[in-house]
Write an enzyme that holds these catalytic residues in place. Structure first.
Site, PDB file in Angstrom:
ATOM      1  CG  ASP A 140      -1.876   1.187   1.226  1.00  0.00           C
ATOM      2  OD1 ASP A 140      -2.560   0.874   0.371  1.00  0.00           O
ATOM      3  OD2 ASP A 140      -1.961   2.209   1.847  1.00  0.00           O
ATOM      4  CG  HIS A 166      -7.015   7.125   4.941  1.00  0.00           C
ATOM      5  ND1 HIS A 166      -7.027   6.836   3.571  1.00  0.00           N
ATOM      6  CD2 HIS A 166      -7.760   7.141   5.087  1.00  0.00           C
ATOM      7  CE1 HIS A 166      -7.946   6.858   2.827  1.00  0.00           C
ATOM      8  NE2 HIS A 166      -8.498   6.992   4.245  1.00  0.00           N
TER       9      HIS A 166
END
Length: 622
Positions: free
Chosen positions: A52, A193
């Protein structure tokens, strides 16, 4: 022969001896002996690196990586983790700082991507890359490799968004965002996030998805390649529908059991090749798969040139309104923005262009929402009245003004606060912006965006940007199409790839005839034949073209291609003013051209895309 698969050496020996028998006999009745390379690699033996990224924006062309997080897993076991902040070489936009918690100060002293990328590639060497919305993460990694001079290894990539779309229904989850799936599958880590947390959550999501895919026969790495786009047998069986089609450009019509037109498409090279693709895994649209199941035959319409094929596609879609075509089905419903012709003109959204002397039109727009945004852009810029009733030349004693007059945003001609001459001055400035120079509208919106960005009101700034973009696109379309629509006839030619000529005859913006001549033939007799046999086209009401709005766009795109020669223009001239909206269709470019100072501040609003917002990037249209 008995072989244990407990060690790598034993597995290698098993692979060489090929001792595995398939469970079903071949067509001739004889069992088929298969090797492990033909069966595939069991998913339990595959090493996955789940990655990610956090970035400064949504596109690798003008944004950079700020953090990489990755988890290496095999057989459900975590083998290692990789995490580092990355110096993007510039400040982190405030919106991204709020979204991820990664500030510019945090990245001071972090290694640049030139140092981080080799370490990550070594960590992921030989593994299958996994990411949620993989095109985003892999796109940034590939771009970083290109910028730093590293060879991209081209690993296999698995996208958990695409897997989720196969096995997670809308009844279970409203969308396929990482946070939604992590909650659905009770992931041990909640997405935050931040790169490593999101990678850990994606690992749990991946394992849950593979657990659901197992009963569907997805048990090996090779199965994942087709897990998201399997081709049903009933679709494969219909590939014979393409056998009779010609290897030429043209239009194809899929027809249903009652000979109704289900879908209209086009091919600029080969009808046969294009239609065959509908029966393969390259066709991933669910509604088209449904259409193919219903279709019983395909009718071809061979065209002389690729332009003719595209135009005929639009006309056939408008004629038949096939239920599986989503665009261009109802061109008559495309809205326009009209500046009325009355003592005190006003702006309104209408469905048709009337022969009304003194009226000015903008459009057409693809949707009612776009026309409304363009109307709001003009109201935001000019103090033109927003009431909808027709006003008399002389205000009546009983008339009352609206709230806008009290706010100083309208001269209140309804109560005599503004005479006709003063109001006409405002109207002429509106008309000039619609028909020519959009600079006043750009300037007003640039200043508004600057104010909102300074106040960190980014969503409102994005709304202002959208208004400006809608206005510029509508103005550009009418200013571009209008001069061509006014021409009774235009003849143009372009050299084809084989040395011949593509000849196009346009009347009032409509393709009236087209032909192709080979390199050994003089094109002039063909042009005269076209002029004599072309479709008669009546003059439309300005600024409309005598064709589908998208047809006029296609014709103009062709005329503006390199190598096109204008042979003859009859009955008028084809020219544009120096200052029009054509150069400012992109609101970001328009604002940047207006002032360099504003450009840096609005960049966040114009270009930043939330990391976990759309699962796939939304294409921008001009």
């Amino acid at each position: 022969m008995s072989v244990r698969a407990g060690t790598v050496a034993a597995m290698s020996a098993l692979h060489r001896l090929r001792p595995v028998w398939a469970g079903a006999p071949a067509a001739g009745g004889t069992p088929v002996q298969l090797g492990l390379d033909e069966i595939g690699t069991p998913l339990a033996d595959v090493t996955f690196v789940v990655v990610d990224l956090e970035t400064t924006g949504g596109t690798p062309a003008d944004c950079a990586i700020t953090e990489i997080g990755a988890v290496k897993v095999r057989g459900g076991q975590v083998l290692g983790e990789f995490q580092t902040l990355v110096d993007p070489g510039g400040p982190v936009p405030p919106f991204i700082q709020v979204l991820t918690g990664i500030t510019t100060a945090m990245l001071i002293g972090a290694p640049p991507i030139e140092e981080v990328l080799p370490a990550f590639l070594e960590f992921a060497h030989g593994a299958v890359l996994v990411a949620h919305n993989a095109p985003f993460d892999v796109g940034f990694l590939r771009a970083a490799a290109a910028r730093t001079g590293h060879a991209w290894p081209g690993p296999r990539v698995v996208d958990t968004v695409r897997l989720a779309r196969r096995v997670v229904t809308r009844d279970e989850a409203p969308n396929h965002k990482l946070s939604t799936l992590a909650a659905l599958f009770h992931a041990e880590v909640t997405p935050t996030h931040r790169a490593l947390d999101d990678a850990r959550a994606t690992v749990d999501v991946l394992h849950a998805l593979l657990g659901r895919l197992g009963p569907l026969g997805v048990t090996h790495l090779e199965d994942l390649a087709s897990a998201t786009d399997p081709v049903p047998q009933e679709v494969r069986r219909k590939r014979t529908l393409a056998d009779h089609l010609p290897d030429a450009p043209g239009v194809y019509l899929f027809r249903g059991p009652g000979q109704e037109v289900l879908y209209v498409g086009t091919s600029t090279t080969s009808l046969r090749t294009r239609v065959r693709s509908y029966f393969t895994s390259s066709e991933k649209r669910g509604r088209i798969r449904e259409m193919v199941r219903i279709a019983e035959r395909v009718d071809p319409v061979v065209c002389a040139t690729p332009l003719e094929a595209r135009v005929r596609e639009l006309r056939l879609i408008a004629e038949h309104s096939p239920r599986y075509n989503r665009r261009s089905r109802f061109p008559e419903r495309m809205p326009w923005l009209r500046l009325t012709s009355e003592p005190y003109p006003r702006l309104s959204v209408v469905r048709e262009v009337r022969d009304e002397p003194g009226a000015t039109y903008l459009g057409p727009f693809g949707a009612q929402r776009s026309a409304q945004l363009a109307l709001e852009a003009l109201h935001e810029t000019f103090e033109i009245r927003q009431c909808t009733r027709r006003l008399p030349l002389v205000a009546t004693p009983a008339a009352s003004s609206c709230a806008l007059a009290g706010m100083g945003r309208c001269g209140a001609p309804c109560v005599g606060g503004q005479d006709q001459d003063a109001y006409t001055s405002v109207v002429e400035r509106v008309r000039a912006a619609m028909a020519g120079d959009p600079a006043p509208v750009v300037a007003a919106h640039a200043e508004r965006i600057e104010t909102l960005v300074a106040q960190q009101r980014y969503e409102e700034a994005a709304t202002v940007r959208d208004r400006l973009g809608a206005f510029l696109r509508g103005a550009a379309r009418v200013q571009r199409v209008g001069p061509l629509a006014a021409l009774p006839e235009l003849v143009a030619a372009r050299r084809a790839d084989d040395g011949g000529w593509e000849i196009v005859l346009v009347r009032h913006g409509r393709l009236a005839a087209t032909a192709r001549v080979d390199r050994s033939t003089d094109p002039r007799p063909a042009i005269e034949t076209l002029r004599a046999t072309a479709e008669h086209v009546a003059a439309p009401v300005p600024p409309m073209a005598a064709a589908h709005p998208e047809e006029a766009d296609l014709v103009l795109d062709w005329l503006e291609r390199p190598g096109v020669r204008i042979v003859e223009v009859s009955g008028g001239t084809w020219a544009l003013p120096v200052r029009t909206a054509l150069g400012d269709v992109d609101p970001a470019a328009a604002i940047a051209a207006h002032t360099e100072r504003v450009r840096g501040q609005v960049a966040r609003v114009l270009h930043v895309v939330p990391r976990d917002a759309p699962e796939q990037p939304v294409p921008r249209t001009a």
